[in-house]
Write a protein that holds these residues in place. Structure first.
Motif, mmCIF file in Angstrom:
data_model
loop_
_atom_site.group_PDB
_atom_site.id
_atom_site.type_symbol
_atom_site.label_atom_id
_atom_site.label_comp_id
_atom_site.label_asym_id
_atom_site.label_seq_id
_atom_site.Cartn_x
_atom_site.Cartn_y
_atom_site.Cartn_z
ATOM 1 N N ALA A 19 0.777 -1.181 -0.006
ATOM 2 C CA ALA A 19 0.417 -0.241 0.186
ATOM 3 C C ALA A 19 1.022 1.171 0.154
ATOM 4 O O ALA A 19 0.369 2.030 -0.323
ATOM 5 N N MET A 20 2.184 1.019 1.237
ATOM 6 C CA MET A 20 2.694 2.675 0.873
ATOM 7 C C MET A 20 3.847 2.600 -1.251
ATOM 8 O O MET A 20 3.299 3.965 -0.872
ATOM 9 N N LEU A 21 3.870 1.687 -1.455
ATOM 10 C CA LEU A 21 4.491 1.598 -2.616
ATOM 11 C C LEU A 21 3.563 1.987 -3.255
ATOM 12 O O LEU A 21 3.938 3.307 -4.208
ATOM 13 N N ALA A 22 1.935 1.678 -3.468
ATOM 14 C CA ALA A 22 1.321 1.610 -4.329
ATOM 15 C C ALA A 22 1.079 3.753 -4.375
ATOM 16 O O ALA A 22 1.076 4.625 -4.994
ATOM 17 N N LEU A 62 6.052 5.774 9.941
ATOM 18 C CA LEU A 62 4.952 5.519 10.536
ATOM 19 C C LEU A 62 3.416 5.757 9.421
ATOM 20 O O LEU A 62 3.868 5.787 8.259
ATOM 21 N N VAL A 63 2.371 4.734 9.479
ATOM 22 C CA VAL A 63 1.527 5.200 8.734
ATOM 23 C C VAL A 63 0.185 5.279 9.206
ATOM 24 O O VAL A 63 -0.029 5.053 10.351
ATOM 25 N N ALA A 64 -0.451 5.873 8.644
ATOM 26 C CA ALA A 64 -1.525 5.963 8.734
ATOM 27 C C ALA A 64 -3.379 5.557 8.296
ATOM 28 O O ALA A 64 -2.761 4.789 7.074
ATOM 29 N N ILE A 65 -3.807 4.748 9.072
ATOM 30 C CA ILE A 65 -4.866 3.307 8.770
ATOM 31 C C ILE A 65 -6.181 4.351 9.064
ATOM 32 O O ILE A 65 -7.061 5.379 9.985
ATOM 33 N N LYS A 66 -7.001 3.890 7.451
ATOM 34 C CA LYS A 66 -8.469 4.736 7.827
ATOM 35 C C LYS A 66 -9.566 2.987 7.035
ATOM 36 O O LYS A 66 -9.444 3.164 5.962
ATOM 37 N N VAL A 71 -3.817 4.994 4.047
ATOM 38 C CA VAL A 71 -3.970 6.552 3.049
ATOM 39 C C VAL A 71 -2.544 7.307 3.560
ATOM 40 O O VAL A 71 -3.086 8.271 3.246
ATOM 41 N N GLY A 72 -1.377 6.563 4.451
ATOM 42 C CA GLY A 72 -0.509 7.206 4.149
ATOM 43 C C GLY A 72 0.678 7.118 4.918
ATOM 44 O O GLY A 72 0.290 6.063 5.366
ATOM 45 N N TYR A 73 1.608 8.221 4.895
ATOM 46 C CA TYR A 73 3.160 7.295 5.867
ATOM 47 C C TYR A 73 3.989 8.321 5.730
ATOM 48 O O TYR A 73 4.253 9.384 4.703
ATOM 49 N N ALA A 74 4.782 8.630 6.580
ATOM 50 C CA ALA A 74 6.007 8.821 6.905
ATOM 51 C C ALA A 74 7.093 8.167 7.602
ATOM 52 O O ALA A 74 7.061 7.587 8.128
ATOM 53 N N ILE A 93 6.645 12.535 4.019
ATOM 54 C CA ILE A 93 4.494 11.763 4.351
ATOM 55 C C ILE A 93 4.362 11.783 2.548
ATOM 56 O O ILE A 93 4.907 12.888 2.355
ATOM 57 N N TYR A 94 3.889 10.834 2.865
ATOM 58 C CA TYR A 94 3.305 10.918 1.663
ATOM 59 C C TYR A 94 1.930 10.279 1.918
ATOM 60 O O TYR A 94 1.306 9.560 3.102
ATOM 61 N N VAL A 95 0.588 10.925 1.243
ATOM 62 C CA VAL A 95 -0.495 11.000 1.756
ATOM 63 C C VAL A 95 -1.287 10.303 0.471
ATOM 64 O O VAL A 95 -1.264 10.685 -0.494
ATOM 65 N N HIS A 96 -2.166 9.716 0.524
ATOM 66 C CA HIS A 96 -2.856 8.675 -0.723
ATOM 67 C C HIS A 96 -3.710 10.003 -1.197
ATOM 68 O O HIS A 96 -4.562 10.470 -0.605
#
Length: 186
Positions: A19-22, A62-66, A71-74, A93-96
């Protein structure tokens, strides 16, 4: 912006890599970083290895999970590899793309700053595309200061783009010396 309790920030896991790679690939193809050669994008094994190396050296990842989805990572890396720079990190930081403007970057930034300060880092540095107003504003809200501009450093969309370098202190910053290294056990 109100707190969104449906978003959870946690350390990344092996199962988050795809998911982070996408998210990252989308940023390269359609986002601010468009124009990067697809051959330069990390593959799943590259990202797994990078994540493993970062986590084994006290670097937050870190990852953000929704609703169960990433939905994002840092993450952070050392600013420079030489020992004198061991207290300074560079963050990303990257956000979907479908979740921009929902406060995910803010939540990731908050937790990343806290984790870096807890790990003993003293300075956090970032490089931001000069036209990325949302990211520049986010960094200002977290007390990052613009410390430089790298003119014409990236080529994309058929033209040269500038990057803004930002920095903020963590914990005591540069006001005190770091703690002495632990005594070796011989």
């Amino acid at each position: 912006m109100p707190q969104d309790n449906s978003i959870v920030i946690r350390p990344s896991r092996e199962s988050d890599v795809d998911a982070m790679l996408a998210i990252y690939r989308r940023h390269i193809r359609r986002g601010i970083e468009e124009g990067v050669d697809e051959g330069d994008t990390p593959q799943p094994d590259d990202l797994r290895e990078r994540r493993k190396n970062l986590k084994s050296r006290r670097f937050p990842h870190l990852v953000a999970i929704k609703e169960g989805e990433v939905v994002g990572y840092a993450y952070v890396v050392l600013f420079r590899k030489r020992p004198a720079y061991r207290y300074a990190v560079k963050h990303s930081i990257y956000v979907h793309h479908q979740h921009l403007g929902q406060g995910i970057g803010r939540l990731l930034m908050r937790d990343l700053i806290d984790a870096c300060a807890a790990a003993g880092f003293r300075q956090m540095i970032g490089y931001i595309d000069a036209e990325n107003v949302a990211s520049l504003t986010l960094h200002e809200r977290f007390s990052f200061v613009r410390v430089g501009v790298l003119p014409g450093i990236a080529y994309r969309y058929g033209r040269w783009a500038d990057s803004v370098m930002v920095q903020r202190s963590l914990g005591p910053g540069s006001t005190t010396a770091p703690p002495p290294p632990p005594l070796s056990t011989r």
